[in-house]
Motif scaffolding. Structure first.
Motif, mmCIF file in Angstrom:
data_model
loop_
_atom_site.group_PDB
_atom_site.id
_atom_site.type_symbol
_atom_site.label_atom_id
_atom_site.label_comp_id
_atom_site.label_asym_id
_atom_site.label_seq_id
_atom_site.Cartn_x
_atom_site.Cartn_y
_atom_site.Cartn_z
ATOM 1 N N LYS A 52 -6.224 4.393 -14.212
ATOM 2 C CA LYS A 52 -6.018 3.027 -14.691
ATOM 3 C C LYS A 52 -6.659 1.967 -13.812
ATOM 4 N N GLY A 53 -6.885 2.277 -12.536
ATOM 5 C CA GLY A 53 -7.454 1.289 -11.640
ATOM 6 C C GLY A 53 -6.423 0.345 -11.062
ATOM 7 N N ILE A 54 -5.141 0.608 -11.311
ATOM 8 C CA ILE A 54 -4.038 -0.193 -10.778
ATOM 9 C C ILE A 54 -3.308 0.688 -9.776
ATOM 10 N N PRO A 55 -3.027 0.197 -8.561
ATOM 11 C CA PRO A 55 -2.339 1.034 -7.573
ATOM 12 C C PRO A 55 -0.982 1.509 -8.076
ATOM 13 N N CYS A 56 -0.730 2.800 -7.882
ATOM 14 C CA CYS A 56 0.543 3.399 -8.291
ATOM 15 C C CYS A 56 1.605 3.109 -7.224
ATOM 16 N N PRO A 57 2.882 3.411 -7.476
ATOM 17 C CA PRO A 57 3.933 3.132 -6.485
ATOM 18 C C PRO A 57 3.694 3.829 -5.146
ATOM 19 N N HIS A 58 3.076 5.006 -5.176
ATOM 20 C CA HIS A 58 2.836 5.751 -3.934
ATOM 21 C C HIS A 58 1.803 5.036 -3.074
ATOM 22 N N VAL A 59 0.729 4.557 -3.715
ATOM 23 C CA VAL A 59 -0.324 3.837 -2.998
ATOM 24 C C VAL A 59 0.209 2.510 -2.465
ATOM 25 N N ILE A 60 1.040 1.832 -3.259
ATOM 26 C CA ILE A 60 1.611 0.552 -2.828
ATOM 27 C C ILE A 60 2.482 0.752 -1.594
ATOM 28 N N THR A 61 3.275 1.826 -1.566
ATOM 29 C CA THR A 61 4.101 2.124 -0.389
ATOM 30 C C THR A 61 3.228 2.361 0.831
ATOM 31 N N ALA A 62 2.144 3.127 0.680
ATOM 32 C CA ALA A 62 1.240 3.395 1.798
ATOM 33 C C ALA A 62 0.542 2.117 2.259
ATOM 34 N N MET A 63 0.145 1.248 1.335
ATOM 35 C CA MET A 63 -0.527 0.001 1.705
ATOM 36 C C MET A 63 0.414 -0.954 2.424
ATOM 37 N N HIS A 64 1.686 -0.987 2.018
ATOM 38 C CA HIS A 64 2.654 -1.822 2.720
ATOM 39 C C HIS A 64 2.845 -1.326 4.152
ATOM 40 N N PHE A 65 2.812 -0.017 4.349
ATOM 41 C CA PHE A 65 2.937 0.541 5.696
ATOM 42 C C PHE A 65 1.748 0.136 6.560
ATOM 43 N N LYS A 66 0.544 0.117 5.989
ATOM 44 C CA LYS A 66 -0.667 -0.251 6.728
ATOM 45 C C LYS A 66 -0.896 -1.764 6.743
ATOM 46 N N ARG A 67 0.055 -2.541 6.160
ATOM 47 C CA ARG A 67 -0.005 -3.998 6.087
ATOM 48 C C ARG A 67 -1.251 -4.484 5.327
ATOM 49 N N LEU A 68 -1.533 -3.811 4.201
ATOM 50 C CA LEU A 68 -2.619 -4.214 3.307
ATOM 51 C C LEU A 68 -2.024 -4.843 2.056
ATOM 52 N N ASP A 69 -2.799 -5.692 1.396
ATOM 53 C CA ASP A 69 -2.339 -6.334 0.160
ATOM 54 C C ASP A 69 -2.749 -5.460 -1.023
ATOM 55 N N PRO A 70 -1.780 -4.807 -1.721
ATOM 56 C CA PRO A 70 -2.138 -3.919 -2.836
ATOM 57 C C PRO A 70 -2.743 -4.648 -4.031
ATOM 58 N N SER A 71 -2.460 -5.962 -4.194
ATOM 59 C CA SER A 71 -3.008 -6.679 -5.345
ATOM 60 C C SER A 71 -4.524 -6.852 -5.234
ATOM 61 N N GLU A 72 -5.079 -6.746 -4.025
ATOM 62 C CA GLU A 72 -6.525 -6.847 -3.856
ATOM 63 C C GLU A 72 -7.240 -5.564 -4.259
ATOM 64 N N HIS A 73 -6.493 -4.485 -4.430
ATOM 65 C CA HIS A 73 -7.080 -3.194 -4.770
ATOM 66 C C HIS A 73 -6.983 -2.874 -6.258
#
Length: 180
Positions: A52-73
């Motif tokens: 889909k090109g939209i981050p899934c819940p797993h990716v969002i959890t990992a991005m929050h841990f790395k302090r990245l903004d998931p909406s930019e991905h």
């Protein structure tokens, strides 16, 4: 639509447990299932992010841990600029079918119908769980009762209080009953 899906994934990401696995690798547990996320290659084993090109819940959890903004991905084709660029040109109307040129190619027809061997079925095949509809209703689940004594343990043929008639007595017992 994409932001609605993204927001529900953010809510679901709060229930995902994770374990750090290397610099960009993560192992995430969502209920009974485990998923692997690699942020460097943009991979999640659930494949939602790839499809889909939209981050899934797993990716969002990992991005929050790395302090990245998931909406930019979120992939660029969900952005307003891409939508406006796609529809910036005028769409010209297509002429009517009558004006289309005739083709010299042969028309595509369906394959011929072949009669299968054997006698055709009389009735159609019923679906699984479909009730058999006949003239009578089913007596399934109804307890039968004796019409003479109204007991539910037997019917009228085997009723102990039923009077015996001459038609029901075998012919070899008739002389014994008449003599008594």
């Amino acid at each position: 639509m994409a932001m609605m899906v993204f927001n529900t994934n953010v809510e679901r990401s709060m229930r995902v447990d994770f374990m750090f696995n290397g610099d960009t690798g993560f192992e995430l547990k969502d209920g009974p299932c485990k998923f692997i996320v690699d942020l460097r290659t943009g991979y999640c084993s659930c494949r939602f992010w790839e499809l889909k090109g939209i981050p899934c819940p797993h990716v969002i959890t990992a991005m929050h841990f790395k302090r990245l903004d998931p909406s930019e991905h979120i992939v660029h084709w969900y952005r307003k600029e891409t939508y406006m660029k796609a529809y910036s040109h005028f769409i010209q109307p297509v002429p009517n079918m009558i004006i289309w040129p005739e083709s010299s190619n042969p028309k595509v027809l369906p394959p011929p119908i072949q009669n299968m061997p054997g006698r055709p079925r009389k009735n159609r095949r019923k679906e699984v769980g479909e009730i058999k509809r006949a003239g009578k209703l089913s007596k399934k689940g109804i307890t039968m009762t004796c019409s003479i004594c109204k007991a539910s343990t037997h019917n009228m043929r085997s009723c102990p209080t039923r009077p015996i008639t001459n038609q029901e007595v075998p012919s070899y017992l008739l002389p014994l009953l008449l003599s008594s």
